[in-house]
Write a protein that holds these residues in place. Structure first.
Motif, mmCIF file in Angstrom:
data_model
loop_
_atom_site.group_PDB
_atom_site.id
_atom_site.type_symbol
_atom_site.label_atom_id
_atom_site.label_comp_id
_atom_site.label_asym_id
_atom_site.label_seq_id
_atom_site.Cartn_x
_atom_site.Cartn_y
_atom_site.Cartn_z
ATOM 1 N N PHE A 36 0.831 -1.207 0.000
ATOM 2 C CA PHE A 36 0.000 0.000 0.000
ATOM 3 C C PHE A 36 0.865 1.256 0.000
ATOM 4 O O PHE A 36 0.570 2.222 -0.708
ATOM 5 C CB PHE A 36 -0.934 -0.016 1.207
ATOM 6 C CG PHE A 36 -1.878 1.147 1.260
ATOM 7 C CD1 PHE A 36 -2.869 1.301 0.304
ATOM 8 C CD2 PHE A 36 -1.776 2.106 2.264
ATOM 9 C CE1 PHE A 36 -3.737 2.383 0.337
ATOM 10 C CE2 PHE A 36 -2.646 3.182 2.309
ATOM 11 C CZ PHE A 36 -3.635 3.330 1.347
ATOM 12 N N THR A 37 1.956 1.240 0.775
ATOM 13 C CA THR A 37 2.857 2.397 0.791
ATOM 14 C C THR A 37 3.497 2.602 -0.578
ATOM 15 O O THR A 37 3.615 3.737 -1.067
ATOM 16 C CB THR A 37 3.945 2.223 1.860
ATOM 17 O OG1 THR A 37 3.325 2.076 3.144
ATOM 18 C CG2 THR A 37 4.890 3.410 1.888
ATOM 19 N N ALA A 38 3.929 1.503 -1.213
ATOM 20 C CA ALA A 38 4.517 1.614 -2.553
ATOM 21 C C ALA A 38 3.496 2.155 -3.557
ATOM 22 O O ALA A 38 3.839 2.959 -4.440
ATOM 23 C CB ALA A 38 5.040 0.257 -3.002
ATOM 24 N N LEU A 39 2.233 1.723 -3.419
ATOM 25 C CA LEU A 39 1.181 2.216 -4.314
ATOM 26 C C LEU A 39 0.960 3.715 -4.120
ATOM 27 O O LEU A 39 0.834 4.465 -5.098
ATOM 28 C CB LEU A 39 -0.112 1.447 -4.056
ATOM 29 C CG LEU A 39 -1.324 1.835 -4.910
ATOM 30 C CD1 LEU A 39 -1.056 1.569 -6.389
ATOM 31 C CD2 LEU A 39 -2.569 1.085 -4.451
ATOM 32 N N LEU A 40 0.919 4.153 -2.867
ATOM 33 C CA LEU A 40 0.748 5.578 -2.601
ATOM 34 C C LEU A 40 1.914 6.383 -3.171
ATOM 35 O O LEU A 40 1.718 7.475 -3.723
ATOM 36 C CB LEU A 40 0.638 5.820 -1.096
ATOM 37 C CG LEU A 40 -0.669 5.417 -0.425
ATOM 38 C CD1 LEU A 40 -0.605 5.692 1.075
ATOM 39 C CD2 LEU A 40 -1.857 6.138 -1.037
ATOM 40 N N ASP A 41 3.138 5.849 -3.032
ATOM 41 C CA ASP A 41 4.297 6.545 -3.592
ATOM 42 C C ASP A 41 4.161 6.717 -5.097
ATOM 43 O O ASP A 41 4.603 7.724 -5.667
ATOM 44 C CB ASP A 41 5.580 5.775 -3.265
ATOM 45 C CG ASP A 41 6.162 6.143 -1.915
ATOM 46 O OD1 ASP A 41 5.901 7.266 -1.441
ATOM 47 O OD2 ASP A 41 6.867 5.308 -1.323
ATOM 48 N N ALA A 42 3.579 5.708 -5.747
ATOM 49 C CA ALA A 42 3.423 5.770 -7.202
ATOM 50 C C ALA A 42 2.297 6.714 -7.613
ATOM 51 O O ALA A 42 2.381 7.352 -8.678
ATOM 52 C CB ALA A 42 3.153 4.372 -7.748
ATOM 53 N N LEU A 43 1.249 6.831 -6.792
ATOM 54 C CA LEU A 43 0.071 7.608 -7.173
ATOM 55 C C LEU A 43 0.125 9.062 -6.714
ATOM 56 O O LEU A 43 -0.355 9.949 -7.429
ATOM 57 C CB LEU A 43 -1.196 6.947 -6.597
ATOM 58 C CG LEU A 43 -1.532 5.555 -7.128
ATOM 59 C CD1 LEU A 43 -2.776 5.004 -6.438
ATOM 60 C CD2 LEU A 43 -1.743 5.586 -8.637
#
Length: 348
Positions: A36-43
């Motif tokens: 989830f943290t990696a997804l937020l970093d991407a978005l």
């Protein structure tokens, strides 16, 4: 400050549920801290904003203490309930929960302890040392400020990775080198001050580690001891991954008479990704930390024109570093481009 509060404190109840309730909560906590943290970093838009340096950042210091106390509490919870009665008992529950605890210790507790050992208050520095000691990594509290900050980006620093050096080869060299060099400099400081060996910081680190190992065994027997040691080992790998990624291949120039050039913005890799910046208390703004070690984390600055930037967020690049061939393909050309750029500038 709200971003720091949310990113660092929301995982705490998830970890408690993972340990106390078991079930699928371990996976929820682990996925939240990683995917989830990696997804937020991407978005999310990248965070290039710099806070004004004339602010006192009082709330930032309060969060540091809160996270330190939360870490000590979570250590006891992990010892008592992971693998023990009344908590997560089956390996399908314990494994994801233990991994989640390890991620939190490595990516939240470590940046917090790292901040604390740089604070001017003796009590705050003691709290930081205690956090590292509970991860069986107490020597880092000595080696980081007294070895790493002095010799960073040079062969004299065991925690600076050389160009072409894979992480797994670096891991043992950095762990052993920082332990021994930290012990040496602390012993020298103790002798200069005329203090007894009973005041040696390493004695405190070892006694705290022995106490933690004893508590883990008392709470959970050999299984509990193994789980606790596994969590600590996983956290230590992440700590060393951070050092590996943030300084890989960058070197200070040797000047006349063997002196090194001053540490500059070009001697650390940085990352502008918003979610992991918040979760790691701005640790990815690493150049400014080395330029101003006493600057509290909300005030750390980012300058794309002078500071080398990682192609992905720090946690993602740490994952890439686990695969040396992949890592070298991604990073070696960037290191060479950085080496070819004028001093004090960054080649992105």
């Amino acid at each position: 400050m709200p971003a720091f509060l949310i990113a660092t404190l929301v995982p705490v109840p998830l970890l408690l549920l993972a340990a106390l309730a078991g079930g699928g909560w371990g996976w929820v906590a682990l996925v939240y801290l990683t995917g989830f943290t990696a997804l937020l970093d991407a978005l999310l838009p990248k965070n290039w904003q710099n806070q004004p340096l004339d602010q006192p950042f009082i709330a930032g210091a309060g969060l540091q203490v809160s996270l330190g106390l939360a870490h000590l509490w979570l250590v006891l919870v992990a010892m008592r309930f992971l693998g023990g009665p009344g908590g997560a008992e089956t390996w399908s529950e314990v494994l994801p929960a233990a991994l989640a605890f390890g991620v939190y210790f490595g990516q939240v507790s470590h940046p917090d302890a790292h901040e604390l050992i740089h604070r001017p208050s003796r009590d705050l520095r003691r709290l930081g040392r205690m956090i590292y000691a509970t991860m069986l990594f107490g020597h880092h509290a000595s080696a980081h400020p007294k070895i790493h900050h002095v010799w960073v980006a040079s062969p004299q620093d065991p925690n600076t990775a050389r160009l072409g050096e894979g992480f797994w080869r670096y891991l043992l060299r950095a762990w052993r080198g920082s332990f021994l060099q930290g012990f040496r400099v602390e012993s020298q400081d103790l002798k200069r001050a005329g203090r007894t060996w009973l005041r040696h910081p390493y004695l405190g680190y070892l006694l705290t580690a022995a106490l933690c190992l004893g508590l883990a065994a008392a709470f959970g027997g050999l299984t509990g001891l193994a789980i606790y040691m596994g969590i600590c080992a996983f956290a230590q790998v992440q700590i060393l991954l951070s050092d590996y990624v943030q300084h890989y291949g960058l070197e200070r120039e040797e000047l006349a008479h063997g002196r090194l050039e001053a540490v500059g913005p070009q001697h650390s890799w940085n990352a502008p990704h918003a979610a992991s910046q918040a979760m790691m208390l701005n640790a990815p703004r690493h150049s400014d930390h080395h330029l101003h070690p006493g600057r509290i984390y909300p005030g750390l600055q980012l300058d794309a024109g002078r500071m080398p930037m990682l192609p992905r967020s720090l946690p993602v690049m740490a994952t890439v570093a686990l695969f040396p061939g992949w890592w070298r393909r991604v990073m070696d050309p960037r290191v060479r481009a950085q080496q070819a750029s004028p001093p004090g500038t960054a080649r992105q």
